[in-house]
Design a protein around this motif. Structure first.
Motif, short mmCIF file in Angstrom:
data_model
loop_
_atom_site.label_atom_id
_atom_site.label_comp_id
_atom_site.label_asym_id
_atom_site.label_seq_id
_atom_site.Cartn_x
_atom_site.Cartn_y
_atom_site.Cartn_z
N LYS A 48 1.68 -8.06 7.70
CA LYS A 48 2.34 -8.06 6.39
C LYS A 48 1.57 -9.07 5.53
O LYS A 48 1.53 -10.26 5.84
CB LYS A 48 3.81 -8.45 6.51
CG LYS A 48 4.64 -7.42 7.26
CD LYS A 48 6.11 -7.80 7.29
CE LYS A 48 6.94 -6.78 8.06
NZ LYS A 48 6.97 -5.46 7.40
N GLN A 49 0.99 -8.58 4.46
CA GLN A 49 0.07 -9.37 3.66
C GLN A 49 0.49 -9.34 2.20
O GLN A 49 0.69 -8.28 1.62
CB GLN A 49 -1.34 -8.81 3.81
CG GLN A 49 -2.46 -9.66 3.26
CD GLN A 49 -3.82 -9.06 3.59
OE1 GLN A 49 -4.06 -7.88 3.35
NE2 GLN A 49 -4.70 -9.87 4.14
N ASN A 80 0.03 2.20 6.78
CA ASN A 80 0.23 1.15 5.79
C ASN A 80 1.33 1.59 4.84
O ASN A 80 1.20 2.62 4.18
CB ASN A 80 -1.08 0.88 5.02
CG ASN A 80 -0.91 -0.21 3.98
OD1 ASN A 80 -0.18 -1.19 4.19
ND2 ASN A 80 -1.57 -0.05 2.84
N LYS A 118 -7.43 -11.46 2.35
CA LYS A 118 -8.06 -10.29 1.75
C LYS A 118 -9.58 -10.44 1.85
O LYS A 118 -10.14 -11.48 1.52
CB LYS A 118 -7.64 -10.16 0.29
CG LYS A 118 -8.16 -8.89 -0.39
CD LYS A 118 -7.64 -8.82 -1.80
CE LYS A 118 -8.07 -7.51 -2.46
NZ LYS A 118 -9.52 -7.42 -2.61
N HIS A 139 -2.18 -8.27 -4.18
CA HIS A 139 -2.59 -7.47 -3.01
C HIS A 139 -1.46 -7.43 -1.99
O HIS A 139 -0.92 -8.47 -1.60
CB HIS A 139 -3.85 -8.09 -2.38
CG HIS A 139 -4.34 -7.37 -1.17
ND1 HIS A 139 -5.06 -6.19 -1.25
CD2 HIS A 139 -4.26 -7.68 0.15
CE1 HIS A 139 -5.38 -5.80 -0.04
NE2 HIS A 139 -4.91 -6.69 0.83
N ARG A 140 -1.09 -6.23 -1.55
CA ARG A 140 -0.01 -6.06 -0.58
C ARG A 140 -0.48 -5.13 0.54
O ARG A 140 -1.14 -4.11 0.29
CB ARG A 140 1.24 -5.43 -1.22
CG ARG A 140 1.83 -6.19 -2.38
CD ARG A 140 2.61 -7.42 -1.91
NE ARG A 140 3.51 -7.90 -2.93
CZ ARG A 140 3.16 -8.62 -3.98
NH1 ARG A 140 1.88 -8.91 -4.17
NH2 ARG A 140 4.05 -9.04 -4.87
N ARG A 141 -0.10 -5.48 1.78
CA ARG A 141 -0.32 -4.59 2.92
C ARG A 141 0.90 -4.70 3.83
O ARG A 141 1.52 -5.76 3.96
CB ARG A 141 -1.55 -4.99 3.74
CG ARG A 141 -2.83 -5.19 2.95
CD ARG A 141 -3.37 -3.92 2.38
NE ARG A 141 -3.93 -3.01 3.38
CZ ARG A 141 -4.45 -1.84 3.09
NH1 ARG A 141 -4.47 -1.41 1.82
NH2 ARG A 141 -4.95 -1.07 4.02
N ASP A 142 1.27 -3.59 4.44
CA ASP A 142 2.31 -3.56 5.47
C ASP A 142 1.81 -2.62 6.56
O ASP A 142 2.17 -1.45 6.61
CB ASP A 142 3.64 -3.10 4.89
CG ASP A 142 4.79 -3.25 5.88
OD1 ASP A 142 4.54 -3.68 7.03
OD2 ASP A 142 5.93 -2.93 5.51
N GLU A 143 0.95 -3.15 7.41
CA GLU A 143 0.20 -2.34 8.36
C GLU A 143 0.83 -2.37 9.75
O GLU A 143 1.34 -3.40 10.20
CB GLU A 143 -1.24 -2.83 8.46
CG GLU A 143 -1.98 -2.79 7.13
CD GLU A 143 -3.39 -3.33 7.23
OE1 GLU A 143 -4.20 -3.07 6.32
OE2 GLU A 143 -3.70 -4.02 8.23
#
Length: 239
Positions: free
Chosen positions: A78-79, A103, A186, A84-88
């Motif tokens: 979770k970034q 993602n 990132k 910038h967003r990620r949910d991988e």
């Protein structure tokens, strides 16, 4: 193993020379993934209120590896870094030899796994189980769910370093290759990561330096907590 459940390493972060926040590396209680006993590793990074004003960072990585540290079993990231967003999520299907990546629920086609592949965080803990010799290179398959490559860690030199709080450590300076696999921050085209690991059987990272898209981050160890849940500083490892 040089680590056990209950170990927690806490770092203060600087961005260039400005106080930037905190980070932690933690070995959680053992768990089970798809019926297999597993280590559970957590890394968190959090910027402070001043840095939040222009580049807020809230990152968390959860990694699960088998108890013999031979392969990964599951990985999430979770970034939140600025906009910038990620949910991988990376699901390791060893029966099929595939990694399944998504993602925010959007899935990509599965990729083939190389035998013994680790996610980026479990790969770091695997490094702590490996003898280190300056000038040599440790290799291991590493995947972020989108690609599977041979990860390379170069042991640069044995070096005594002194942290800002005055403690000195006998360390190995190591540098993992960053070009193909995303890490915590990132990625930038010229991303670089250096770690200083104690030159003992625990190989604790006491300094972390990362070149990322917005500059240089440096993290220095301020405290450790052992598996017996008794907090202490890392002074026992210093020289």
């Amino acid at each position: 193993m040089p680590f056990e459940p209950g170990e927690k390493l806490t770092y203060v972060l600087r961005w260039e020379n400005v106080p930037a926040g905190t980070a932690s590396l933690e070995v959680m209680p053992l768990t089970t993934i798809n019926g297999e006993a597993a280590y559970h590793f957590v890394m968190t990074v959090q910027s402070n209120r001043f840095i939040d004003l222009f580049y807020k960072v809230r990152d968390r990585l959860d990694a699960y590896a088998d108890l013999d540290m031979t392969r990964s079993l599951h990985f999430t990231k979770k970034q939140h870094e600025g906009s910038h967003r990620r949910d991988e999520i990376v699901r390791f299907d060893w029966a099929a030899g595939e990694a399944h990546y998504s993602n925010f629920g959007e899935k990509k086609p599965p990729i083939s796994l190389q035998e013994g592949s680790f996610d980026p965080l479990s790969a770091f803990y695997f490094t702590r189980t490996t003898p280190l010799t300056p000038g040599e290179e440790v290799q291991r398959p590493v995947t972020d769910g989108k690609k599977n490559v041979i990860g390379r860690l170069t042991i640069r030199e044995r070096e005594t370093i002194t942290l800002q709080d005055g403690r000195s450590f006998d360390t190995y300076r190591v540098e993992p290759e960053m070009r193909h696999i995303g890490g915590v921050f990132k990625e930038s085209d010229d991303a670089r990561l250096e770690l200083w690991l104690t030159a003992d059987d625990r190989r604790i990272p006491v300094r972390i330096r990362s070149k990322v898209v917005i500059g240089h981050f440096i993290g220095e160890l301020v405290s450790t907590e052992d598996g017996d849940s008794q907090s202490r500083t890392a002074a026992a490892h210093s020289r």
